[in-house]
Scaffold this motif. Structure first.
Motif, PDB file in Angstrom:
ATOM      1  N   LYS B  13       8.504 -10.981  47.654  1.00 24.16           N
ATOM      2  CA  LYS B  13       7.259 -12.412  47.935  1.00 24.16           C
ATOM      3  C   LYS B  13       6.170 -11.263  48.806  1.00 24.16           C
ATOM      4  O   LYS B  13       6.450 -11.127  50.171  1.00 24.16           O
ATOM      5  N   ILE B  14       4.766 -11.344  48.938  1.00 22.54           N
ATOM      6  CA  ILE B  14       3.787 -10.655  49.566  1.00 22.54           C
ATOM      7  C   ILE B  14       3.025 -11.906  49.871  1.00 22.54           C
ATOM      8  O   ILE B  14       2.096 -12.794  49.014  1.00 22.54           O
ATOM      9  N   GLY B  15       2.563 -12.927  50.637  1.00 19.23           N
ATOM     10  CA  GLY B  15       1.676 -13.874  50.926  1.00 19.23           C
ATOM     11  C   GLY B  15       0.990 -14.070  51.790  1.00 19.23           C
ATOM     12  O   GLY B  15       1.082 -13.082  52.982  1.00 19.23           O
ATOM     13  N   VAL B  16      -0.217 -14.758  51.981  1.00 17.48           N
ATOM     14  CA  VAL B  16      -1.221 -14.608  53.462  1.00 17.48           C
ATOM     15  C   VAL B  16      -1.688 -16.285  52.752  1.00 17.48           C
ATOM     16  O   VAL B  16      -2.340 -16.573  51.823  1.00 17.48           O
ATOM     17  N   ARG B  29      -0.115 -15.911  46.602  1.00 19.94           N
ATOM     18  CA  ARG B  29       1.134 -14.624  46.797  1.00 19.94           C
ATOM     19  C   ARG B  29       0.967 -14.124  45.624  1.00 19.94           C
ATOM     20  O   ARG B  29       0.709 -14.581  44.631  1.00 19.94           O
ATOM     21  N   ARG B  30       2.058 -13.323  45.713  1.00 17.02           N
ATOM     22  CA  ARG B  30       2.674 -11.815  44.633  1.00 17.02           C
ATOM     23  C   ARG B  30       3.806 -12.154  44.418  1.00 17.02           C
ATOM     24  O   ARG B  30       4.008 -11.883  45.973  1.00 17.02           O
ATOM     25  N   HIS B  48       5.418  -1.958  46.470  1.00 13.57           N
ATOM     26  CA  HIS B  48       4.841  -2.785  45.646  1.00 13.57           C
ATOM     27  C   HIS B  48       2.972  -3.996  46.765  1.00 13.57           C
ATOM     28  O   HIS B  48       2.635  -3.978  46.185  1.00 13.57           O
ATOM     29  N   HIS B  49       3.992  -3.768  47.719  1.00 14.31           N
ATOM     30  CA  HIS B  49       3.107  -4.937  49.137  1.00 14.31           C
ATOM     31  C   HIS B  49       2.107  -3.872  49.102  1.00 14.31           C
ATOM     32  O   HIS B  49       0.983  -4.817  49.510  1.00 14.31           O
ATOM     33  N   ARG B  50       2.250  -2.649  49.685  1.00 15.16           N
ATOM     34  CA  ARG B  50       1.072  -2.076  50.213  1.00 15.16           C
ATOM     35  C   ARG B  50       0.293  -1.772  48.992  1.00 15.16           C
ATOM     36  O   ARG B  50      -1.300  -2.201  49.519  1.00 15.16           O
TER      37      ARG B  50
END
Lengths: 96, 335
Positions: B13-16, B29-30, B48-50
């Motif tokens: 997961k990538i979240g801010v 989030r993704r 993916h995160h980049r």
């Protein structure tokens, strides 16, 4: 961006260098400080040195094997691209 | 008022997220979802995160209706987690902190879960069960540390569930654990599995090997259904977790349980823990998927507490670390 790869006849190590121009020395320094903290994942076999001169970020690798060098340079370029994209989208830097 | 932005990306997961004095202003989030039968590998996850992190950051600022100048501190996950995804997130956090002229703060991911759970549920001093794809720990606060009373001695409970899902090709969308939970509701028969509590600790790798081995035979011979296996696996794993949580509560004389981490949004786990709590006259606290599953706000919240207590991370010390135990962090923000 200028690159240069060669084997040093003296040490037998592979050397690779990369110069990246930024709009100003401020941005070059930000990139240096974003890209420096994480050490190379493997314990030996490769060293990487980052320096800034004016608006130029210079990186110099020295490695035992081409394979290790390739992995490190590849991942550095991915990281560099992300830092530059971040600057494009969320810069320019505020006055200090 | 103190506004902290938090960057999380230690797994898939990538979240801010942005927090202003206990209020979640935004938390986009993704998730990197792989095909059935496949796990997420570090380099693919980092790619993916980049690809999405700057879009997620833009969303976080827009949803919060804030400008970079309104932010007081940039927090990011220092570890534990997968190296390549952690570096990706740290790079962006370091860069924006410098562009915006804000202090940087490296946060322990596990502490992020605990502080977010405490914020959302208002649990005061709970025994914490932290269960996710990478971690399984029973934690209690004492003398400026979150101390680990029990933990897995091999793989995390979520890793056991995820890998079982891969064996029988359950979808990873939205998450393998969620799909196992739904299938388990249709299970009718309990298949006996090894039960491996070892004192205060638990072990899941043997259970996984056993069910991996048995699944094919039992399913092809029609002795049980995939739903029965999902049900049996959940009942066994969650019973073990409830057992060690109860023992930690007895140790500490605690009357509160807080469940955090991705597996913590499993309603069957919450139900089983609730039964134990009721029998002891204790109170159960849990959150939903927005805050249980990895997210940026949890890093912002832990960062908020740390920043308010005077902590900052110098850029040269902002390296990420794949191993970072919960009890390594001195808790400077609690009595």
């Amino acid at each position: 961006m200028a690159t240069d790869a060669e084997t040093h006849s003296g040490t037998g190590r592979l050397e690779f260098s990369l110069d990246v121009p930024f709009p100003s020395s401020r941005e070059a320094t930000i990139a240096l400080r974003s890209l420096s903290p994480d050490k190379e994942p493997r314990k030996g076999g490769i060293t990487k040195q980052l320096t800034v001169t004016d608006n130029l970020l210079s990186v110099r690798w020295s490695a035992d094997e081409a394979r290790i060098l390739r992995v490190s340079v590849n991942s550095f370029l991915d990281h560099l691209t992300l830092v530059i994209e971040t600057m494009d989208m969320f810069g320019p830097p505020v006055d200090p | 008022m103190t506004v902290v932005i938090g960057f999380e990306g230690s797994a898939n997961k990538i979240g801010v997220g942005i927090i202003r004095d206990g209020e979640v202003l935004s938390n986009p989030r993704r998730t990197y979802i792989t095909p059935p039968g496949q796990g997420f590998m570090p380099s693919d996850t980092a790619r993916h995160h980049r690809a999405v992190i700057l879009t997620v950051l833009k969303e976080a600022l827009e949803q919060a209706r804030l400008k970079p100048a309104d932010i007081d501190c940039v927090a990011y996950t220092k570890g534990p987690g997968m190296g390549a995804p952690l570096v990706t997130v740290a790079l962006v956090a370091r860069t924006v902190a410098q562009l915006w002229g804000k202090p940087l703060l490296g946060v322990n991911h596990c502490i992020g879960h605990i502080e977010m759970g405490r914020l959302i549920t208002k649990a005061n001093n709970p025994t914490v069960l932290y269960v996710s794809g990478g971690n399984t720990q029973v934690i209690a606060y004492s003398e400026r540390r979150y101390r680990i009373f029990g933990e897995t001695i091999d793989i995390a409970v979520g890793n056991c569930l995820d890998r079982f899902a891969r064996v029988i090709k359950i979808s990873n969308d939205p998450s393998p654990g969620y799909n196992i939970e739904q299938m388990a509701k249709k299970g009718e028969q309990y298949v006996e599995l090894p039960y491996t509590v070892k004192g205060m600790d638990v072990s899941f790798s043997g259970i996984l090997s056993y069910i991996e081995e048995a699944a094919d035979k039992m399913l092809s011979s029609g002795r049980c259904t995939a739903e029965d296996l999902c049900f049996s696996l959940q009942e066994t794993l969650f019973s073990m977790l409830v057992e060690i949580t109860e023992r930690a509560m007895a140790h500490c004389g605690s009357q509160e349980v807080l469940i955090v981490g991705g597996v913590g949004c499993n309603l069957r786990l919450q139900e089983m823990m609730g039964v134990m709590c009721k029998e002891r006259g204790a109170k159960l606290f849990a959150t939903d998927e927005r805050f249980c599953i990895d997210n940026g706000a949890m890093i912002a919240q832990a960062g908020w507490e740390m920043f308010r207590s005077g902590q900052e991370t110098d850029l040269e010390d902002s390296w990420i670390t794949q191993r970072y135990r919960t009890d390594e962090v001195e808790v400077t923000w609690r009595d």
